[in-house]
Design an enzyme around this catalytic site. Structure first.
Site, PDB file in Angstrom:
ATOM      1  N   PRO A  55     -12.903   0.697 -27.739  1.00  0.00           N
ATOM      2  CA  PRO A  55     -12.233   1.944 -28.149  1.00  0.00           C
ATOM      3  C   PRO A  55     -12.872   2.576 -29.397  1.00  0.00           C
ATOM      4  CG  PRO A  55     -10.624   0.189 -27.784  1.00  0.00           C
ATOM      5  CD  PRO A  55     -11.990  -0.445 -27.746  1.00  0.00           C
ATOM      6  N   ARG A 114     -24.638   8.171 -10.858  1.00  0.00           N
ATOM      7  CA  ARG A 114     -24.606   9.464 -10.144  1.00  0.00           C
ATOM      8  C   ARG A 114     -25.611  10.457 -10.704  1.00  0.00           C
ATOM      9  NH1 ARG A 114     -20.040  10.722  -7.577  1.00  0.00           N
ATOM     10  NH2 ARG A 114     -20.354  12.927  -7.924  1.00  0.00           N
ATOM     11  N   ASP A 116     -20.718  18.975  -9.391  1.00  0.00           N
ATOM     12  CA  ASP A 116     -19.597  18.233  -9.967  1.00  0.00           C
ATOM     13  C   ASP A 116     -18.975  18.984 -11.130  1.00  0.00           C
ATOM     14  OD1 ASP A 116     -19.822  16.052  -8.328  1.00  0.00           O
ATOM     15  OD2 ASP A 116     -20.663  14.706  -9.838  1.00  0.00           O
ATOM     16  N   GLU A 155      -9.092 -10.397 -28.117  1.00  0.00           N
ATOM     17  CA  GLU A 155      -9.026  -9.392 -29.184  1.00  0.00           C
ATOM     18  C   GLU A 155     -10.366  -8.686 -29.366  1.00  0.00           C
ATOM     19  OE1 GLU A 155      -5.932  -8.804 -30.263  1.00  0.00           O
ATOM     20  OE2 GLU A 155      -5.597 -10.400 -28.806  1.00  0.00           O
TER      21      GLU A 155
HETATM   22  C1  4GS Z   1     -12.140  -0.008 -23.967  1.00  0.00           C
HETATM   23  C2  4GS Z   1     -12.065   1.391 -23.977  1.00  0.00           C
HETATM   24  C3  4GS Z   1     -11.060  -0.977 -24.285  1.00  0.00           C
HETATM   25  C4  4GS Z   1     -10.281  -3.490 -26.210  1.00  0.00           C
HETATM   26  C5  4GS Z   1     -11.004  -4.632 -24.108  1.00  0.00           C
HETATM   27  C6  4GS Z   1      -9.404  -4.689 -26.537  1.00  0.00           C
HETATM   28  C7  4GS Z   1     -10.109  -5.807 -24.496  1.00  0.00           C
HETATM   29  C8  4GS Z   1     -10.483  -3.354 -24.724  1.00  0.00           C
HETATM   30  N1  4GS Z   1     -13.373  -0.325 -23.609  1.00  0.00           N
HETATM   31  N2  4GS Z   1     -13.257   1.857 -23.642  1.00  0.00           N
HETATM   32  N3  4GS Z   1      -9.968  -5.905 -25.948  1.00  0.00           N
HETATM   33  N4  4GS Z   1     -11.024   2.170 -24.285  1.00  0.00           N
HETATM   34  N5  4GS Z   1     -11.433  -2.271 -24.441  1.00  0.00           N
HETATM   35  O1  4GS Z   1      -9.910  -0.605 -24.385  1.00  0.00           O
HETATM   36  O2  4GS Z   1     -14.057   0.823 -23.410  1.00  0.00           O
END
Ligand code: 4GS
Length: 223
Positions: free
Chosen positions: A88, A153, A167, A115
């Site tokens: 994230p 793609r 697209d 985590e």
């Molecule tokens: C994301 C996301 C995600 C983060 C995986 C906490 C498990 C998790 N990965 N974009 N640990 N959003 N990964 O939420 O790529």
């Protein structure tokens, strides 16, 4: 394009390897997806690759050594690969980023569980962090599959007939509306222009509809 994926769940990738656009790209030798079971790089008989977090708290953290050993192994026959960690915290995956990545020869995708991974891997071994959106998923695998699909793609000849040119986002706009038979269903008709056979008028109508839809649904894209 060669994708190497580091994961605790290599079987998940059969979802994209065996069906659809990516499967066809693999058959045409335009793509390959190699999965690496991170547990094979564990240094103990239990095949553990995680440990408790320093500082305490819930959950486990993926250790440096197995990931680093796996990346080094991949780099042995693939020294120029770009290592991407799905997270994230990463740069948001967009059409433009997918297009940029599609011009490279090799991507290594690191999928986190628990985590996440030890921060020293991010600092020392990862070239780029990519996020598929502002939400949390349970593991990086689904993120990696989204990235592989969106990037594949954009590789010439993976899609037949230049399908991706129309697209959504290919021209910075949303796609125009589509219709197929029947001409009328429950009183709802297909727009007249699409039945006219006049291609120039159809093209104009479609680009107008693209702009209109984008203004209505995603005004931010027009800025
Ligand atoms: C994301 C996301 C995600 C983060 C995986 C906490 C498990 C998790 N990965 N974009 N640990 N959003 N990964 O939420 O790529």
């Amino acid at each position: 394009m060669r994708f190497d994926v580091i994961t605790l769940f290599p079987e998940m990738f059969s979802a994209i390897k065996e069906e659809g656009v990516i499967a066809r790209g693999i058959k045409k030798s335009l793509l390959s997806i190699n999965t690496w079971q991170l547990r094979d790089f564990s240094n103990n008989k239990h095949r553990n690759i995680d440990d408790a977090p320093y500082g305490g708290g819930a959950g486990m953290v993926m250790q440096v050594k197995p990931i680093r050993d796996c990346i080094n192994k991949i780099k042995q026959d693939n020294p120029k690969t770009k290592v991407i960690y799905l997270s994230p915290q990463g740069e948001q995956l967009t059409h433009n980023l997918a297009k940029e990545l599609s011009e490279l020869d090799s991507l290594t995708l690191l999928c986190g569980r628990y985590e996440g991974i030890d921060e020293r891997v991010i600092k020392h071994d990862v070239d780029m962090e990519v996020s598929i959106g502002d939400y949390v998923i349970s593991g990086g695998e689904l993120g990696a599959m989204v990235l592989i699909d969106a990037v594949s793609r954009q590789i010439p000849d993976v899609l037949g007939n230049q399908e991706s040119l129309n697209d959504s986002f290919a021209n910075g706009l949303l796609d125009y509306p589509h219709y197929t038979r029947p001409e009328v269903i429950d009183g709802q008709s297909v727009p007249e222009v699409l039945l006219s056979g006049h291609q120039a008028n159809i093209d104009v109508w479609r680009s107008e509809q693209s702009v209109k839809k984008t203004r209505e649904k995603r005004e931010d894209l027009l800025k």
